[in-house]
Design a protein around this motif. Structure first.
Motif, mmCIF file in Angstrom:
data_model
loop_
_atom_site.group_PDB
_atom_site.id
_atom_site.type_symbol
_atom_site.label_atom_id
_atom_site.label_comp_id
_atom_site.label_asym_id
_atom_site.label_seq_id
_atom_site.Cartn_x
_atom_site.Cartn_y
_atom_site.Cartn_z
ATOM 1 N N ASP A 159 -6.826 -1.203 0.397
ATOM 2 C CA ASP A 159 -6.436 -0.239 1.147
ATOM 3 C C ASP A 159 -6.272 -0.730 2.578
ATOM 4 O OD1 ASP A 159 -6.294 1.421 -1.489
ATOM 5 O OD2 ASP A 159 -8.700 1.810 -1.113
ATOM 6 N N SER A 160 -7.655 -0.980 3.172
ATOM 7 C CA SER A 160 -6.945 -1.941 4.751
ATOM 8 C C SER A 160 -6.088 -2.147 4.939
ATOM 9 C CB SER A 160 -8.862 -2.735 4.956
ATOM 10 O OG SER A 160 -9.978 -2.114 4.643
ATOM 11 N N ILE A 161 -6.172 -3.080 3.536
ATOM 12 C CA ILE A 161 -4.211 -3.941 4.569
ATOM 13 C C ILE A 161 -2.644 -3.187 4.059
ATOM 14 C CG2 ILE A 161 -2.624 -5.912 3.249
ATOM 15 C CD1 ILE A 161 -4.907 -7.492 2.429
ATOM 16 N N LYS A 162 -3.192 -2.176 2.863
ATOM 17 C CA LYS A 162 -2.019 -0.906 2.575
ATOM 18 C C LYS A 162 -2.246 -0.022 3.557
ATOM 19 C CE LYS A 162 -0.801 2.223 -0.957
ATOM 20 N NZ LYS A 162 0.915 1.538 -2.137
ATOM 21 N N ASN A 163 -2.783 0.837 4.494
ATOM 22 C CA ASN A 163 -2.959 1.575 5.033
ATOM 23 C C ASN A 163 -2.714 1.305 6.718
ATOM 24 O OD1 ASN A 163 -4.121 3.535 3.076
ATOM 25 N ND2 ASN A 163 -6.076 3.577 4.191
ATOM 26 N N SER A 164 -2.267 -0.166 6.695
ATOM 27 C CA SER A 164 -2.079 -0.852 8.200
ATOM 28 C C SER A 164 -0.626 -0.629 7.817
ATOM 29 C CB SER A 164 -3.307 -2.123 8.796
ATOM 30 O OG SER A 164 -2.538 -3.089 7.441
ATOM 31 N N LEU A 165 0.246 -1.065 7.315
ATOM 32 C CA LEU A 165 1.458 -1.400 6.742
ATOM 33 C C LEU A 165 1.943 0.268 6.798
ATOM 34 C CD1 LEU A 165 1.234 -4.236 3.698
ATOM 35 C CD2 LEU A 165 1.707 -4.718 6.468
ATOM 36 N N ASP A 166 3.549 -0.259 7.751
ATOM 37 C CA ASP A 166 4.565 0.193 7.719
ATOM 38 C C ASP A 166 6.213 0.467 6.477
ATOM 39 O OD1 ASP A 166 6.014 -1.682 8.694
ATOM 40 O OD2 ASP A 166 6.629 -0.408 10.211
ATOM 41 N N THR A 167 4.861 -0.728 5.668
ATOM 42 C CA THR A 167 6.263 -0.528 4.321
ATOM 43 C C THR A 167 5.388 0.056 2.941
ATOM 44 O OG1 THR A 167 5.354 -3.163 4.043
ATOM 45 C CG2 THR A 167 7.389 -2.639 5.179
ATOM 46 N N GLU A 168 6.435 0.202 1.761
ATOM 47 C CA GLU A 168 6.132 0.786 0.494
ATOM 48 C C GLU A 168 4.701 -1.013 -0.444
ATOM 49 O OE1 GLU A 168 5.026 2.938 -0.533
ATOM 50 O OE2 GLU A 168 5.106 4.563 1.047
ATOM 51 N N THR A 169 3.923 -0.743 -0.386
ATOM 52 C CA THR A 169 2.801 -2.123 -1.237
ATOM 53 C C THR A 169 2.964 -1.290 -2.376
ATOM 54 O OG1 THR A 169 0.648 -1.293 -0.063
ATOM 55 C CG2 THR A 169 2.527 -3.088 1.110
ATOM 56 N N GLU A 170 3.326 -2.224 -3.537
ATOM 57 C CA GLU A 170 2.199 -2.033 -4.710
ATOM 58 C C GLU A 170 1.395 -2.547 -5.281
ATOM 59 O OE1 GLU A 170 4.110 -1.871 -9.529
ATOM 60 O OE2 GLU A 170 5.140 -3.019 -7.988
ATOM 61 N N TYR A 171 0.140 -2.260 -5.936
ATOM 62 C CA TYR A 171 -1.066 -3.027 -6.254
ATOM 63 C C TYR A 171 -1.012 -3.098 -7.993
ATOM 64 C CZ TYR A 171 -4.353 -1.083 -2.573
ATOM 65 O OH TYR A 171 -4.277 -0.056 -1.486
ATOM 66 N N VAL A 172 -1.497 -4.513 -7.786
ATOM 67 C CA VAL A 172 -1.167 -5.994 -9.353
ATOM 68 C C VAL A 172 -2.052 -5.897 -10.163
ATOM 69 C CG1 VAL A 172 0.518 -7.295 -10.855
ATOM 70 C CG2 VAL A 172 1.535 -6.050 -8.607
ATOM 71 N N TYR A 173 -2.608 -5.515 -10.669
ATOM 72 C CA TYR A 173 -3.995 -5.923 -11.282
ATOM 73 C C TYR A 173 -4.212 -6.777 -12.903
ATOM 74 C CZ TYR A 173 -4.961 -1.432 -9.254
ATOM 75 O OH TYR A 173 -4.944 -0.571 -7.869
ATOM 76 N N GLY A 174 -4.410 -8.242 -11.988
ATOM 77 C CA GLY A 174 -3.602 -9.137 -12.580
ATOM 78 C C GLY A 174 -2.383 -9.204 -12.504
ATOM 79 N N ARG A 175 -2.478 -10.905 -13.073
ATOM 80 C CA ARG A 175 -1.068 -11.249 -12.912
ATOM 81 C C ARG A 175 -0.646 -11.461 -14.343
ATOM 82 N NH1 ARG A 175 1.864 -10.883 -8.894
ATOM 83 N NH2 ARG A 175 0.644 -10.944 -7.882
ATOM 84 N N SER A 176 0.204 -11.014 -15.323
ATOM 85 C CA SER A 176 1.018 -11.661 -16.695
ATOM 86 C C SER A 176 2.881 -11.052 -16.533
ATOM 87 C CB SER A 176 -0.098 -11.510 -17.622
ATOM 88 O OG SER A 176 0.316 -9.707 -18.007
#
Length: 253
Positions: A159-176
């Protein structure tokens, strides 16, 4: 002297906090709450909040998220500040905490470590500089008894990263799957095993270089230190609001 009422006193963290508090001259645990009870904590232990008849300055909670409503009701009745150190709160519970902070001082942090919160503050400065040329991944490791995944700390860092950015981000939990990584993803990966206290890596992976922010908790005492600092801090505030570890650290950068 800050007088602390410790909720969840007989749990692993409760016992660490109880032992560590003996090293402090300006605070004392005057009573504890634990449904299993105990007669060897060095202070009276009650099985419920309603049974407690000891005067205190701050209620410190290290138990489970499902205790939240009772803790808030009790604190409002006593008009005493509360330090919430449990994790795994739902969105509704987080909103409840936000609402009740208008009626009494509430401290909440997903991680009580001073080091983790410093990293969180640094990430807000670093992420906007690196985002365009680096992929961001977070890996967290905890013991096999932890019930929530990903950890509250991993989400705090994300959230610290996401809230500092002016672009949309998406959390991906694990990767498959079979598709390549999207540029706007922040990967969050949880590992559970053994007796790992808590390790977190924030990875910025670019072309030809990798930058890592790493925090390893070597013992539970690091969280106990932060919790006791939070108790000392919030016992002196006068404004009803939601506080966190950044208020305790007090750095402005």
């Amino acid at each position: 002297m800050t007088k602390i009422l410790l909720h969840g006193c007989c749990g692993k963290m409760g016992r660490v906090i109880s032992e560590l508090s003996k090293k402090y001259d300006n605070l004392s645990i005057v009573a504890g709450i634990d449904k299993f009870g105990s007669d060897n904590m060095g202070y009276p232990v009650f099985k419920s909040l309603d049974e407690c008849n000891v005067e205190y300055d701050v209620l410190l909670d290290f138990s489970r998220a499902d205790a939240l409503e009772n803790l808030l009701t009790f604190s409002l009745k006593k008009q005493k500040p509360i330090v919430l150190c449990s994790t795994g709160y739902t969105e509704d519970q987080l909103q409840l905490i936000e609402n009740k902070s208008k009626e009494l001082p509430i401290f909440r942090s997903a991680n009580m470590s001073v080091g983790i919160n410093l990293i969180s503050m640094l990430l807000r400065k670093v992420a906007p500089v690196l985002k365009d040329n680096f992929d961001i991944e977070i890996i967290e490791e905890h013991h096999n008894q932890k019930v929530d995944a990903p950890s509250g700390t991993a989400l705090l860092l994300a959230d610290s990263i996401k809230n500092s950015l002016d672009t949309e981000t998406e959390y991906v939990y694990g990767r498959s799957g079979s598709s390549k990584r999207d540029k706007n993803e922040i990967g969050i990966h949880a590992i559970r095993g053994g007796s790992i206290v808590g390790n977190h890596d924030v990875i910025f992976a670019g072309d030809g270089e990798v930058i890592k922010f790493t925090h390893n908790a070597l013992s539970r005492e690091v969280f106990a230190v932060g919790a006791l600092k939070a108790c000392q801090y919030i016992s002196k505030v006068s404004e009803n609001k939601l506080y966190n570890m950044e208020d305790v650290i007090g750095l402005d950068f």
